[in-house]
Design a protein around this motif. Structure first.
Motif, mmCIF file in Angstrom:
data_model
loop_
_atom_site.group_PDB
_atom_site.id
_atom_site.type_symbol
_atom_site.label_atom_id
_atom_site.label_comp_id
_atom_site.label_asym_id
_atom_site.label_seq_id
_atom_site.Cartn_x
_atom_site.Cartn_y
_atom_site.Cartn_z
ATOM 1 N N TRP A 104 0.850 -1.191 0.000
ATOM 2 C CA TRP A 104 0.000 0.000 0.000
ATOM 3 C C TRP A 104 0.889 1.245 0.000
ATOM 4 C CZ3 TRP A 104 -4.802 0.293 -1.333
ATOM 5 C CH2 TRP A 104 -5.506 1.482 -1.123
ATOM 6 N N PRO A 105 0.568 2.252 -0.789
ATOM 7 C CA PRO A 105 1.444 3.422 -0.926
ATOM 8 C C PRO A 105 1.690 4.133 0.408
ATOM 9 C CG PRO A 105 -0.239 3.411 -2.633
ATOM 10 C CD PRO A 105 -0.601 2.333 -1.671
ATOM 11 N N GLN A 106 2.936 4.532 0.601
ATOM 12 C CA GLN A 106 3.346 5.308 1.764
ATOM 13 C C GLN A 106 3.599 6.751 1.317
ATOM 14 O OE1 GLN A 106 4.128 3.552 5.046
ATOM 15 N NE2 GLN A 106 2.789 2.131 3.951
ATOM 16 N N GLY A 107 3.297 7.693 2.194
ATOM 17 C CA GLY A 107 3.516 9.087 1.853
ATOM 18 C C GLY A 107 3.662 9.948 3.086
ATOM 19 N N TYR A 108 4.064 11.180 2.871
ATOM 20 C CA TYR A 108 4.204 12.143 3.965
ATOM 21 C C TYR A 108 3.704 13.507 3.487
ATOM 22 C CZ TYR A 108 8.420 13.516 1.401
ATOM 23 O OH TYR A 108 9.291 13.922 0.428
ATOM 24 N N PHE A 109 3.367 14.367 4.434
ATOM 25 C CA PHE A 109 2.798 15.673 4.112
ATOM 26 C C PHE A 109 3.893 16.723 3.929
ATOM 27 C CE2 PHE A 109 -1.066 13.888 6.064
ATOM 28 C CZ PHE A 109 -2.008 14.294 5.129
ATOM 29 N N LEU A 110 3.632 17.636 3.009
ATOM 30 C CA LEU A 110 4.391 18.876 2.867
ATOM 31 C C LEU A 110 3.400 20.035 2.920
ATOM 32 C CD1 LEU A 110 7.066 18.316 0.048
ATOM 33 C CD2 LEU A 110 7.456 18.554 2.499
ATOM 34 N N PHE A 111 3.769 21.095 3.633
ATOM 35 C CA PHE A 111 2.914 22.272 3.753
ATOM 36 C C PHE A 111 3.674 23.491 3.239
ATOM 37 C CE2 PHE A 111 1.489 19.207 6.855
ATOM 38 C CZ PHE A 111 0.109 19.265 6.767
ATOM 39 N N PHE A 112 2.933 24.409 2.632
ATOM 40 C CA PHE A 112 3.536 25.585 2.011
ATOM 41 C C PHE A 112 2.857 26.849 2.536
ATOM 42 C CE2 PHE A 112 3.863 22.002 -0.898
ATOM 43 C CZ PHE A 112 5.230 21.981 -1.165
ATOM 44 N N PRO A 113 3.212 27.302 3.747
ATOM 45 C CA PRO A 113 2.587 28.510 4.307
ATOM 46 C C PRO A 113 2.771 29.745 3.439
ATOM 47 C CG PRO A 113 3.773 27.304 6.008
ATOM 48 C CD PRO A 113 4.132 26.661 4.706
ATOM 49 N N ARG A 114 3.777 29.750 2.579
ATOM 50 C CA ARG A 114 4.023 30.923 1.734
ATOM 51 C C ARG A 114 2.844 31.207 0.796
ATOM 52 N NH1 ARG A 114 8.643 27.592 -1.504
ATOM 53 N NH2 ARG A 114 8.527 26.408 0.441
ATOM 54 N N THR A 115 2.011 30.198 0.534
ATOM 55 C CA THR A 115 0.870 30.387 -0.370
ATOM 56 C C THR A 115 -0.438 30.643 0.379
ATOM 57 O OG1 THR A 115 0.323 28.026 -0.441
ATOM 58 C CG2 THR A 115 1.955 28.826 -2.026
ATOM 59 N N TRP A 116 -0.430 30.603 1.704
ATOM 60 C CA TRP A 116 -1.670 30.715 2.466
ATOM 61 C C TRP A 116 -2.161 32.157 2.517
ATOM 62 C CZ3 TRP A 116 0.048 27.358 7.274
ATOM 63 C CH2 TRP A 116 0.245 26.040 6.843
ATOM 64 N N ALA A 117 -3.474 32.312 2.594
ATOM 65 C CA ALA A 117 -4.086 33.637 2.637
ATOM 66 C C ALA A 117 -3.815 34.308 3.980
ATOM 67 C CB ALA A 117 -5.583 33.535 2.391
ATOM 68 N N GLU A 118 -3.850 35.636 3.962
ATOM 69 C CA GLU A 118 -3.625 36.414 5.182
ATOM 70 C C GLU A 118 -4.898 37.053 5.717
ATOM 71 O OE1 GLU A 118 -0.726 39.312 4.142
ATOM 72 O OE2 GLU A 118 0.970 37.957 4.447
ATOM 73 N N GLY A 119 -5.902 37.206 4.870
ATOM 74 C CA GLY A 119 -7.079 37.942 5.283
ATOM 75 C C GLY A 119 -6.862 39.438 5.115
ATOM 76 N N THR A 120 -7.824 40.215 5.572
ATOM 77 C CA THR A 120 -7.751 41.670 5.471
ATOM 78 C C THR A 120 -7.969 42.293 6.841
ATOM 79 O OG1 THR A 120 -10.123 41.864 4.991
ATOM 80 C CG2 THR A 120 -8.636 41.576 3.109
#
Length: 545
Positions: free
Chosen positions: A28-44
């Protein structure tokens, strides 16, 4: 926000990718997470927006002690005092990859973590090749925000030019920017969560033990207590049907006790209602198939035993349409292209034509049985009042369906689309009576609309007829056929350099004609027919009389 029918297609594609890998390797495939906060929204300043949240639970960072290299842009966007910072500072261990859907939310698990996604209008999931992903995230650039300072903080990934299809609206040389919020990285493929508008929210649920397949099944402890706790919703109509029906009956009891009169369409579009997974399109189409007016008050529906029974029985049938083989074969398959951002015309056309009934459609094919139901209740009679007995004779149709125009009534929250001409009773205080013109959804052009294929990123690769015409090379139409001479044998033909190379590669003993070629590459040369050499051995046909 994508509705259940879109998430169902995402679920299908991810499971197919996992099963394909399992069939190939036996593991069964194994994997891990990567996160990219540089693309996340900031709001106003007026409206805050929080892309990321975390439920740490019993997880501790010592379970994954290896530190990760943190990009400077990610480090700036993720405050050190925010819970869950370990998702970018630690090297997350790989684990079995699994996926589940509940209503309008989808959950992915790998290793010690699960990510629940709450999609915004342009949020989507894509399965792509690992090499394409590595090339895509290799370079990040300022985003498309008109404010240069904010664009420098809201980064995007620059897609290679080979991801732009010839003849697409996005021309070569223009920047093709992708906003990847998170990803599950496997050995050969990657599951990517992206959103052009950056408004999708992700919630991380961490655990001291590795997530297993059973954790993402209805009834498990994590399913009940933690997985969907961030955005509570009613039980899923496909995977938790019995619980969903019980919730519907409980809602009916509450309505009868309180005599609540909110329009049924508005109830179906509430996030905390019994209608898990439904949005404006599915709610409108469900009411159409039940022959229920969108403005009908909840109390009127619940107090009518026959109408409520019809409504209750049809919801599971309607929802199962979007997990059927027919739906997956026509709308749920990935595009047959090496380009992960190729626009899937086949899926888009099939969805709009076959799985959207009245929502943003100027006309609808009404099956004969449903058409007779509308007729028998007087819903096509403009002089009839809904709810009163209808005694006029009905003329049953002899066709399989009838094409009926759709009526549109604009509303500040949920627009009404239906085919009913009968008048609402005076007791329906919020009924809409002013009909408005509208345009069919199929005429939206390059705007994202409905279905699992219609998102901004692939729509940039939708072919532009003007661009295709500009790139067309040569004369239109088929080339003329050679003139017939009336003599036996093939007429004289012309050769180009490519044909010359093919002929020269043939052994001399097999050549059936000889040719001379000009030194100029593409000059056509006439070929004289030669005699076919005699076979070395007698063939079976040579002995026939």
């Amino acid at each position: 926000m994508p509705e259940f029918q879109v998430l169902s297609a995402f679920l299908r594609r991810i499971k197919r990718a996992l099963k394909r890998r399992f069939k190939k390797t036996g593991r069964w495939p194994q994997g891990y997470f990567l996160f990219f906060p540089r693309t996340w929204a900031e709001g106003t300043a007026r409206k805050a927006h929080k892309t990321f949240s975390a439920d740490v639970g019993d997880y501790v960072e010592t379970l994954e002690p290896m530190p990760a290299k943190v990009c400077e842009y990610d480090d700036r966007k993720f405050p050190k005092n925010r819970p869950g910072r370990y998702v970018i500072t630690q090297q997350l261990k790989p684990g079995p990859v699994n996926v589940a859907v509940r209503g309008k939310h989808i959950a992915l698990s790998a290793g010690h973590h699960a990510v629940v996604c709450r999609f915004a209008l342009e949020g989507s999931i894509l399965v792509m090749d690992r090499r394409d992903f590595d090339e895509l995230v290799a370079e990040c650039v300022p985003g498309n925000n008109p404010n240069k300072n904010k664009a420098a903080r809201l980064r995007s990934f620059l897609a290679p030019e080979r991801f732009i299809e010839p003849g697409a609206r996005l021309k070569e040389g223009e920047d093709f920017k992708i906003n990847i919020l998170a990803a599950v990285v496997m050995e050969e493929e990657v599951i990517v969560v992206m959103d052009y508008s950056r408004m999708t929210q992700i919630h991380v649920v961490s655990s001291a033990r590795m997530f297993e397949k059973e954790d993402l099944r209805p009834g498990s402890q994590i399913w009940r207590d933690r997985l969907w706790a961030k955005w509570p919703s009613a039980p899923d109509w496909v995977f938790e049907t019995d619980d969903a029906l019980a919730g519907l009956d409980q809602w009916r009891d509450t309505v009868l006790q309180t005599q609540r009169r909110m329009a049924i369409l508005d109830v179906l579009n509430q996030a905390d209602s019994f209608a898990s997974g439904l949005g404006q399109q599915m709610a409108s189409d469900l009411l159409f198939e039940c022959a229920i007016h969108p403005d009908m008050p909840s109390f009127d529906l619940c107090s009518h035993d026959g109408l409520y029974a019809r409504f209750r029985a049809h919801i599971p049938v309607f929802m199962r349409t979007f997990v059927s083989d027919r739906y997956f074969e026509r709308c749920g398959l990935a595009s047959n292209s090496l380009n992960p951002f190729y626009f899937n015309d086949y899926s888009d056309n099939n969805f709009i034509r076959g799985f959207v009934k009245v929502y943003r459609k100027i006309e609808v094919r009404v099956p004969a049985a449903l058409y007779h139901l509308y007729q028998s209740e007087g819903l096509f009679d403009s002089d009839h009042t809904i709810g009163l007995p209808y005694l006029a004779p009905c003329e049953p149709t002899t066709r399989m369906f009838k094409v009926v125009p759709v009526r549109f009534f604009e509303d500040s929250a949920n627009n009404r689309y239906h085919i009913i001409k009968a008048m609402p009773p005076d007791s329906w205080e919020s009924a809409h009576t002013v009909e408005s013109p509208f345009e069919d959804v199929s005429n939206a052009g390059f705007q994202s609309t409905l279905g699992p294929a219609s998102f901004v990123e692939p729509l940039r690769n939708k072919l532009d007829p003007d661009e295709v015409a500009r790139l067309r090379v040569g004369k239109r139409g088929r080339p003329p056929k050679p003139k017939r001479t009336g003599k036996p044998g093939r007429p004289k033909s012309t050769l180009t350099l490519r044909v010359k190379q093919r002929i020269e590669a043939i052994p001399r003993s097999l050549k059936r004609h000889t040719a001379t070629f000009d030194e100029k590459e593409n000059d056509p040369i006439e070929v004289e027919e030669g005699l076919t050499p005699q076979p070395r051995y007698h063939t079976r046909s040579s002995h026939r009389v």
